[in-house]
Enzyme design. Structure first.
Site, mmCIF file in Angstrom:
data_model
loop_
_atom_site.group_PDB
_atom_site.id
_atom_site.type_symbol
_atom_site.label_atom_id
_atom_site.label_comp_id
_atom_site.label_asym_id
_atom_site.label_seq_id
_atom_site.Cartn_x
_atom_site.Cartn_y
_atom_site.Cartn_z
ATOM 1 N N SER A 133 34.297 -23.658 -89.657
ATOM 2 C CA SER A 133 35.756 -23.787 -89.575
ATOM 3 C C SER A 133 36.109 -24.448 -88.255
ATOM 4 C CB SER A 133 36.404 -22.400 -89.623
ATOM 5 O OG SER A 133 37.785 -22.476 -89.323
ATOM 6 N N TYR B 218 37.438 -13.436 -85.901
ATOM 7 C CA TYR B 218 37.180 -14.529 -86.855
ATOM 8 C C TYR B 218 36.596 -15.724 -86.103
ATOM 9 C CZ TYR B 218 37.764 -18.006 -90.522
ATOM 10 O OH TYR B 218 37.520 -18.989 -91.458
#
Ligand code: NDP
Ligand code: 8X3
Length: 256
Positions: free
Chosen positions: A142, A155
């Site tokens: 990501s 995250y």
């Protein structure tokens, strides 16, 4: 000049997190591109529905939780020697919560670390010893694994881990001729935000207000591009962003 031959048909691709979002779109595009598929996820009925729509391109559906080491081992033992994938897509993952570090929820942290890091490791450990030279592994990272942001700490940490793991895996598997890539998307409209906001549809929809996010199919196209390069070409890292997003901190929203 000789055209490169692409490895885009006849191989077996195993996809984790195939029940929605990127994984489902990758399955659809890969089936249309000639791959045979092994589809993984926890939601059995979704896997069965995908199998029904993709027909004989789906060799197997494996229902298991990637966080569970024993369940992962057991499920992946069902992959027979003639079904070992040429392409492994480590896609299963999630974000849960957006709280600051001093108000973090242990259960949310555990879910992210166990899924995004340990889950990827479990699947990789079970399959890589059996994979052959010429195989590829594509980890879904990501932009959150390249740039941190407030409320993203754990995250971020898991996706920075995917970035690091991808690099080290590439080095470890180089002598065996197995290529390892990362595809790192920016904001994409899947079930990701619904999961992050624990089912709050209003908050999830607001993430995508005022700009056009990536679609799951945009990301699937990037993944298939990486998977289908000729054998001598290795895409190591592909960052794919919506045009409205210059960085994790620079998102241009139309105010109208
Ligand atoms: P979705 O929520 O639509 O899909 C997530 C998938 O992961 C589902 O198929 C889910 O299947 C699977 N999954 C989650 N937890 C587990 C588990 N414990 N065991 C097995 N499978 C699991 O989100 P996306 O498609 O957007 O997310 C896919 C990947 O892309 C994730 O790694 C995410 O971090 C990453 N990503 C997402 C971005 C975005 O903006 N959407 C941007 C950048 C990266 P099931 O629930 O059936 O088990
Ligand atoms: C998902 C993208 O920016 O919401 O990985 O973290 S972001």
């Amino acid at each position: 000049m000789k055209n490169n031959e692409l490895q885009n048909s006849g191989g077996i691709m195993l996809i984790t997190g195939a029940t929605s979002g990127f994984g489902e779109a990758i399955a659809q595009l890969a089936a249309a591109s000639g791959y045979d598929l092994i589809l993984c996820g926890r939601r059995k009925e979704r896997l069965q529905a995908l199998k029904k729509s993709l027909g004989t391109k789906v060799l197997k559906c494996l229902t298991f939780d990637v966080c569970d080491e024993e369940a992962t081992k057991k499920a992946l033992q069902e992959v027979s020697d003639d079904q070992v994938p040429q392409v492994l897509i480590n896609n299963a993952g999630l974000a849960v919560g957006t709280g600051a570090i001093d108000e973090g929820v242990y259960d949310d942290w555990n879910r992210m670390i166990n899924t995004n890091v340990k889950g990827l490791l479990h699947v990789t450990r079970e399959l890589t010893p059996r994979m052959q030279s010429g195989a590829r592994i594509i980890n879904i990272g990501s932009v959150a694994g390249k740039q941190a942001y407030p409320g993203g700490a754990v995250y971020n940490a898991t996706k920075f881990a995917v970035d690091g793991l991808t690099k080290a895996m590439r080095m470890d598997l180089l002598p065996r001729g197995i290529q390892v890539a990362q595809v790192a998307p920016g904001a994409a409209n899947t079930e990701f935000s619904l999961v992050r906001f624990k089912g709050d549809e209003h908050k999830a929809a607001a993430v995508y207000d005022g700009f056009e996010p990536l679609s799951a199919m945009d990301v699937a196209e990037a993944v298939l591009f990486v998977a289908s390069r000729p054998p001598h070409v290795s895409i190591q890292d592909l960052l794919i962003m919506p045009a409205a997003q210059a960085s994790v901190h620079h998102l241009f929203r139309n105010k109208s």
